[in-house]
Design a protein around this motif. Sequence first.
Motif, PDB file in Angstrom:
ATOM      1  N   CYS A  37       4.570  -0.588  -1.163  1.00 21.18           N
ATOM      2  CA  CYS A  37       3.198  -0.853  -1.582  1.00 21.18           C
ATOM      3  C   CYS A  37       3.194  -1.998  -2.585  1.00 21.18           C
ATOM      4  O   CYS A  37       4.172  -2.199  -3.314  1.00 21.18           O
ATOM      5  N   SER A  39       1.782  -1.911  -5.243  1.00 20.68           N
ATOM      6  CA  SER A  39       1.980  -1.281  -6.557  1.00 20.68           C
ATOM      7  C   SER A  39       3.462  -1.305  -6.955  1.00 20.68           C
ATOM      8  O   SER A  39       3.790  -1.376  -8.141  1.00 20.68           O
ATOM      9  N   HIS A  59       6.454   5.726  -3.141  1.00 21.64           N
ATOM     10  CA  HIS A  59       5.437   6.782  -3.221  1.00 21.64           C
ATOM     11  C   HIS A  59       4.737   6.981  -1.883  1.00 21.64           C
ATOM     12  O   HIS A  59       3.676   7.593  -1.825  1.00 21.64           O
ATOM     13  N   ASP A 150      -0.410   6.364   1.637  1.00 18.91           N
ATOM     14  CA  ASP A 150      -1.100   5.565   0.614  1.00 18.91           C
ATOM     15  C   ASP A 150      -1.966   4.495   1.275  1.00 18.91           C
ATOM     16  O   ASP A 150      -3.178   4.428   1.016  1.00 18.91           O
ATOM     17  N   ARG A 341       2.313  -3.396   6.780  1.00 18.07           N
ATOM     18  CA  ARG A 341       3.093  -2.649   5.798  1.00 18.07           C
ATOM     19  C   ARG A 341       4.577  -2.753   6.095  1.00 18.07           C
ATOM     20  O   ARG A 341       5.003  -2.528   7.235  1.00 18.07           O
TER      21      ARG A 341
HETATM   22 ZN    ZN Z   1       0.681   2.532  -3.529  1.00 14.59          ZN
END
Ligand code: ZN
Length: 346
Positions: A37, A39, A59, A150, A341
Amino acid sequence: MRALQLVDPGVLAVVDIPVPDIGPDEVLLKVGGAGLCHSDIHIRHLPVELFPLPLTLGHETAGTVVSVGSQVSGWTVGDNALVHLIWACGSCPACARGDDNVCESAGRMAQPPTPGLGPAGGMAEYMAVPARYLVSLGDLDPVTAAPLADAAMTPYHAVRNSTRALRPGSAAVVVGVGGLGHVAVQLIKTLTGARIIAVDVLADRLQAASAHGADIVLAADESTAAAILDATAGRGADAIFDFVGAQPTSDLAVETIAPDGIYQLVGIGGGAPRITAEPRLGQGWPYGASVRTSYGGTKADLIECVALARAGRLKIDVEPFPLTEGITAFDRLESGSINGRAVLVP
Ligand code: ZN
Ligand code: NAD
């Protein structure tokens, strides 16, 4: 086992660590796929040690149950499962009403424990997970299903909370059609009757957004706000989903949100929307418009995303990387050359 860890602020490494032991209420997952991600890029570059290091990142994890704690019921060796990234308390008033992503035990800033941001995450061969944070994948492939955790659940939560603004004839803008955004386009299409306008700085992302159902695609530049106002007869967008969250995209939202519109600020790129109570002062925030941030989604959101995927209504563009090449995947995501992704496969 091999694991991809943040060993010091800014420093990633693929290391050998012991396979985790499990407690009585946990299962051991053999990781099938761990999504990467944006993040994780933010976490890589945190200047300070916000979480105890070394930390196994990841995550967004799916895998197969290989052992089950003595107190666990409902899970059997061989089951495929997805890990809900919100490890909420399960008993506070917010959890009790199903708003576990704002679990009260996490305090006012409402960030419940999340694997890969505290507890060890899924970028490893194995992961210990409290059984109550697992969701069944059924026959979905853990490699392509990992991003449901996510990249699908987080936009699902945002879109579900915006459906009152997205009636037929309305307009939704998706800013940043990367990992989360390309799924958001599909979710808006499936859950609402809105027209979808996708915005990105990269042409290949806009092509993907069209393929996933965007009605209009716009390059992010100084003409974007005018183009959105033009496409909405001057009224603006009824909902804006911002998967960048930087100052230019916050400014774009302030310039293009409709009265009573909902600005969902999901990206954490440091942007701050400059809103004013009187619409004609400042940059001009129309009456009734609201701005809403969100952390992940609820366990129910995750279960509903799995249901959409199992029904063939979500197609996530996945680029797999061996776990040992994980740092290359981080570099590629950071340089903007992942379409969809990246998923690390141990
Ligand atoms: Zn994330
Ligand atoms: P990503 O890198 O896969 O996608 C970001 C997209 O935004 C890319 O396509 C990029 O080209 C585009 N972009 C960059 N700058 C832009 C600009 N100025 N205008 C328009 N488009 C631009 O990232 P992702 O994994 O989808 O994550 C998106 C954001 O959401 C990140 O900030 C991430 O940290 C955040 N996030 C938040 C939550 C949450 O719970 N709030 C959860 C997951 C991710």
